[in-house]
Design an enzyme around this catalytic site. Structure first.
Site, short mmCIF file in Angstrom:
data_model
loop_
_atom_site.label_atom_id
_atom_site.label_comp_id
_atom_site.label_asym_id
_atom_site.label_seq_id
_atom_site.Cartn_x
_atom_site.Cartn_y
_atom_site.Cartn_z
N LYS A 115 0.69 -1.28 -0.02
CA LYS A 115 -0.03 -0.09 0.04
C LYS A 115 0.86 1.19 0.16
O LYS A 115 0.64 2.20 0.73
CB LYS A 115 -0.94 0.07 1.18
CG LYS A 115 -1.81 -1.05 1.10
CD LYS A 115 -2.90 -0.82 2.35
CE LYS A 115 -2.11 -1.34 3.82
NZ LYS A 115 -2.81 -1.57 4.69
N ASP B 76 -5.22 -5.16 11.21
CA ASP B 76 -6.57 -4.08 11.17
C ASP B 76 -8.10 -4.94 10.84
O ASP B 76 -8.83 -4.86 11.63
CB ASP B 76 -6.90 -3.03 10.20
CG ASP B 76 -6.38 -3.21 8.52
OD1 ASP B 76 -5.82 -4.60 8.37
OD2 ASP B 76 -6.32 -2.54 7.82
C1 GLC Z 1 -2.79 -4.80 2.87
C2 GLC Z 1 -2.09 -5.29 4.03
C3 GLC Z 1 -2.63 -5.97 5.26
C4 GLC Z 1 -4.02 -5.14 5.46
C5 GLC Z 1 -4.93 -4.70 4.41
C6 GLC Z 1 -6.09 -3.83 4.75
O1 GLC Z 1 -3.13 -5.81 2.22
O2 GLC Z 1 -0.90 -6.12 3.70
O3 GLC Z 1 -2.07 -6.27 6.28
O4 GLC Z 1 -4.78 -5.81 6.52
O5 GLC Z 1 -3.97 -3.90 3.67
O6 GLC Z 1 -5.54 -2.70 5.44
#
Ligand code: GLC
Length: 477
Positions: free
Chosen positions: A172, A208
């Site tokens: 991200k 999260d």
């Molecule tokens: C990305 C991260 C993951 C997180 C997701 C949503 O995929 O790798 O850990 O839960 O984003 O934020």
């Protein structure tokens, strides 16, 4: 002009809109997948879950299925004051949470993480975070207190304890040097120590998805899946220990553990190539992590706007939108925000109020109602595909868990603000789950804060008992 020619021209003009529709349709058709494709994708996802869970197969699996050290949902008796950090969503936040049975109060502050820090060094990132914690504590008159902290760190981590999480790779848009392969709690503690002016100990680190699940389970005991549809996408769920080949903890009751699937990485071995479009390939190519997080890039908020923009640009270049005349904004990578997709799809009548507003923001000068209709159509194709793809993952989890009633806790800006995401997902999941399984998609409120506080509350109780994971009533294991 000859009479005959005029007649031919008139006839041509009549069928032209249909012909144009056909051309538009041709360029966006790859976004439309068949029911059989979604069914096949669910089977692929299921296979990948099992591969990630198996001890021998995990090293080569792309979907890593990380066991967390959270073994059970909260029992509602958690209480006290907690600090939480939320890193990895739309914003970085510091929160102060008070838990008192079912009553939860929360104060939070958003702090900016400048781009140069997101892609700088780990030391800079954690120094920045420590500085924000200091600011927050100072503003809330907490500098003299010792408050336990929970860290919602929403990136793929291999956990080796409730407060030990090794980042496997950034996702991200983050790419800070020297953090992959390191324990992020240790890096945070070191940064806090470098400052020397705050007394904060991080007792738990969670994803999260786990936060969403815990927060929702606080009031709904059927909650067994946590789903994020925001900047990124991911899900966690409760799995029986006997299915977790990588589990190295004890087998006491409850014999289950939450698994952070990290499903965003599905497709990193090419298994989604048969449904990828040229637009997906371009988004991936220009991303900070090409070849990685393929499923995430087809679904989540960080990429959706850009997929739509590329499709609109293609139509425009073929003279099928805006009379062929675009704008610098429309041609700029990342300039078509995902929130535009929600706004455009929220238009319910032919006035196209939101759509025209978006066109204005993109400095488009000439647009017709037909352009509005086409843009709306493209947005709906891309968001529907995203909702259906996410449904594939949820249905695979539901079928795998095989429980009668499951509540799915969902959080994230995409799910929250898109006008149809919820309904589309309900429809598709229903089509894909085994008969007899009942499910509910429930908006989870502030999981990244509340969920972290709940886990930290239990960890706080456990800290002197030397226990490493959170189980039944937070007391065992
Ligand atoms: C990305 C991260 C993951 C997180 C997701 C949503 O995929 O790798 O850990 O839960 O984003 O934020």
């Amino acid at each position: 002009m000859g009479r005959e020619f005029q007649t031919v021209l008139a006839a041509l003009l009549k069928i032209l809109p249909d012909y144009e529709d056909m051309l538009v349709e041709n360029l966006v058709r790859p976004f439309i997948l068949k029911d059989e494709d979604y069914k096949l994708l669910m089977d692929i996802m299921l296979g990948e879950f099992n591969k990630g869970l198996g001890k021998e197969t995990n090293p080569t699996a792309k979907v890593k299925m990380y066991p967390t050290y959270v073994r059970d949902v909260p029992d509602g008796s958690e209480n006290g004051n907690f600090l939480a950090l939320d890193l990895g969503g739309t914003n970085f936040r510091v929160l102060l949470i008070n838990l008192n049975g079912q009553e939860v109060t929360m104060e939070s502050k958003i702090y900016l993480i400048p781009q140069h820090i997101m892609t700088g060094t780990g030391e800079q990132l954690f120094d920045h975070i420590a500085k924000c914690i200091h600011k927050f504590m100072s503003n809330h008159d907490l500098l003299k207190e010792k408050i336990p902290l929970g860290f919602t760190f929403s990136f793929p981590c291999k956990q080796i304890g409730l407060n030990h999480a090794i980042l496997t790779q950034w996702t991200k848009g983050f790419k800070c040097e020297g953090v992959e392969g390191e324990d992020v709690v240790r890096l945070l503690h070191e940064a806090i120590k470098r400052r020397g002016d705050i007394d904060v100990e991080c007792l738990a680190v969670i994803n999260d998805t786990v936060g969403a699940l815990m927060s929702c389970a606080h009031s709904d005991r059927d909650c067994a899946i946590g789903l994020i549809l925001g900047t990124g996408t991911n899900a966690c769920y409760i799995e029986k220990l006997e299915n977790v080949g990588l589990w190295d903890g004890d087998y006491n009751e409850p014999n289950q553990v939450m698994i952070n699937t990290e499903w965003g990485a599905l497709g990193d071995d090419g298994c989604l190539d048969f449904v990828k479009t040229e637009y997906d390939r371009q988004v991936d190519k220009h991303s900070i992590n090409p070849g990685r997080q393929i499923y995430e890039k087809m679904i989540s908020g960080m990429y959706m706007g850009e997929i739509v923009r590329l499709a609109l640009e293609k139509l425009r270049k073929h003279g099928l939108l805006f009379g062929g005349k675009g704008s610098e904004e429309l041609s700029t990578r990342g300039r078509f925000y995902t929130k535009y997709v929600s706004e455009i799809e929220s238009d319910v009548d032919d006035h196209f109020k939101n759509t025209k507003q978006v066109f204005e923001e993109l400095a488009l000068e000439k647009y017709s109602d037909e352009d509005c209709r086409i843009a709306q159509y493209v947005c709906s194709l891309v968001s529907t595909r995203a909702a259906f793809l996410a449904s594939v993952g949820v249905a695979a989890l539901l079928n795998k868990m095989d429980r009668q009633d499951v509540t799915v806790a969902v959080d994230g800006s995409l799910y929250r603000f898109h006008p149809h995401f919820h309904d589309l997902m309900e429809e598709k999941i229903q089509q894909l789950v085994k008969p007899g399984i009942k499910f509910k998609l429930m908006l989870s409120h502030d999981g990244s804060g509340k969920g972290a506080a709940i886990v930290t509350a239990v960890a706080n109780r456990l800290r002197d008992s030397g226990k490493e994971s959170i189980g039944e009533n937070g007391l065992e294991n």
